[in-house]
Write a protein that holds these residues in place. Structure first.
Motif, PDB file in Angstrom:
ATOM      1  N   HIS A   1      -3.465  10.711  -1.060  1.00 28.75           N
ATOM      2  CA  HIS A   1      -3.607   9.613  -2.026  1.00 28.75           C
ATOM      3  C   HIS A   1      -3.100   8.256  -1.473  1.00 28.75           C
ATOM      4  O   HIS A   1      -1.971   8.139  -0.834  1.00 28.75           O
ATOM      5  N   VAL A   2      -4.015   7.236  -1.826  1.00 29.86           N
ATOM      6  CA  VAL A   2      -3.553   5.922  -1.158  1.00 29.86           C
ATOM      7  C   VAL A   2      -3.665   5.088  -2.542  1.00 29.86           C
ATOM      8  O   VAL A   2      -4.720   5.064  -3.351  1.00 29.86           O
TER       9      VAL A   2
ATOM     10  N   ILE B   1       0.959   5.439   0.271  1.00 29.79           N
ATOM     11  CA  ILE B   1       0.319   6.352   1.070  1.00 29.79           C
ATOM     12  C   ILE B   1       0.885   7.743   0.930  1.00 29.79           C
ATOM     13  O   ILE B   1       2.211   7.874   1.469  1.00 29.79           O
TER      14      ILE B   1
ATOM     15  N   SER C   1      -3.659   1.093  -2.996  1.00 29.53           N
ATOM     16  CA  SER C   1      -3.780  -0.034  -2.087  1.00 29.53           C
ATOM     17  C   SER C   1      -3.445  -1.628  -2.851  1.00 29.53           C
ATOM     18  O   SER C   1      -3.814  -1.585  -4.265  1.00 29.53           O
TER      19      SER C   1
ATOM     20  N   ARG D   1      -7.899   1.986   8.383  1.00 24.49           N
ATOM     21  CA  ARG D   1      -8.601   3.137   8.191  1.00 24.49           C
ATOM     22  C   ARG D   1      -7.726   4.213   7.483  1.00 24.49           C
ATOM     23  O   ARG D   1      -8.218   5.461   7.895  1.00 24.49           O
TER      24      ARG D   1
ATOM     25  N   GLY E   1      -6.251  -0.019   4.114  1.00 20.73           N
ATOM     26  CA  GLY E   1      -7.589  -0.243   4.563  1.00 20.73           C
ATOM     27  C   GLY E   1      -8.052  -0.961   5.900  1.00 20.73           C
ATOM     28  O   GLY E   1      -8.841  -0.604   6.846  1.00 20.73           O
TER      29      GLY E   1
ATOM     30  N   ALA F   1      -7.117   6.551   4.680  1.00 17.49           N
ATOM     31  CA  ALA F   1      -7.766   6.982   3.587  1.00 17.49           C
ATOM     32  C   ALA F   1      -7.697   8.572   3.305  1.00 17.49           C
ATOM     33  O   ALA F   1      -6.949   9.222   4.199  1.00 17.49           O
ATOM     34  N   ASN F   2      -7.756   9.203   2.059  1.00 23.67           N
ATOM     35  CA  ASN F   2      -7.657  10.448   1.688  1.00 23.67           C
ATOM     36  C   ASN F   2      -8.343  11.266   2.815  1.00 23.67           C
ATOM     37  O   ASN F   2      -9.552  10.978   3.280  1.00 23.67           O
TER      38      ASN F   2
ATOM     39  N   ASP G   1       0.944  -1.105  -0.171  1.00 22.00           N
ATOM     40  CA  ASP G   1      -0.093   0.108  -0.109  1.00 22.00           C
ATOM     41  C   ASP G   1       0.998   1.130   0.140  1.00 22.00           C
ATOM     42  O   ASP G   1       1.620   1.248   0.847  1.00 22.00           O
TER      43      ASP G   1
ATOM     44  N   SER H   1      -7.116  11.424   5.943  1.00 28.09           N
ATOM     45  CA  SER H   1      -6.789  11.054   7.218  1.00 28.09           C
ATOM     46  C   SER H   1      -5.445  11.673   7.639  1.00 28.09           C
ATOM     47  O   SER H   1      -4.577  11.917   7.028  1.00 28.09           O
TER      48      SER H   1
END
Length: 156
Positions: free
Chosen positions: A101-102, A91, A104, A138, A135, A140-141, A89, A143
């Motif tokens: 941006h992520v 990040i 995965s 948690r 994921g 995510a954009n 992943d 965070s």
């Protein structure tokens, strides 16, 4: 005599078992805390050589560990998976420690040239976790991540 031989065999078996090693010192290296409170031990890539090498040629990334790429200034930094053997992943994080941006479960590269993964966003850091970890925790954009013990790192 028979009892002596049995005792020697029992001692050899008992003594040959691995003894778990308990660290005597707590971990004091860099850490990033993810949105769910999960703390990840960080390996740093803060210069051109370590950023280029990244996580290449590693056949695993242990749970609770990651690599953090630090850049001297914010930019749109695409990444790729050349010679990377495990899914990751990726990040991208801005200078306020917010996720912008992520990507995965990016698979290892099987073709040449390898595909590039651009964030299409300004970032100052890129965090690479094992595939699926973002994921699970948690990320995510939007965070915000907590960086600890990174103050004395020189970025080149």
């Amino acid at each position: 005599m028979r009892n002596s031989a049995a005792l020697v065999v029992a001692l050899l078996i008992t003594c040959s078992k691995p003894v778990p090693v308990t660290p005597t010192q707590p971990y004091t290296g860099p850490v990033i805390t993810l949105p769910d409170g999960y703390a990840v031990r960080i390996e740093i890539a803060a210069d051109d050589q370590t950023r280029a090498q990244g996580l290449m040629y590693r056949d695993r990334l242990p749970a609770g560990t990651a690599m953090l790429f630090l850049f001297p200034r914010s930019g749109d930094y695409p990444f790729w998976m050349k010679n990377t053997l495990v899914p990751l992943d990726m990040i991208w994080i801005d200078d306020q420690k917010r996720v912008v941006h992520v990507e995965s479960n990016v698979p290892p590269c099987k073709a040449d040239p390898c595909p590039s993964y651009p964030p299409h966003a300004q970032a100052k850091y890129v965090l690479e976790l094992g595939g699926g970890e973002a994921g699970k925790h948690r990320v995510a954009n939007g965070s915000t991540l907590k960086f600890e013990r990174l103050d004395n790192i020189v970025v080149r």
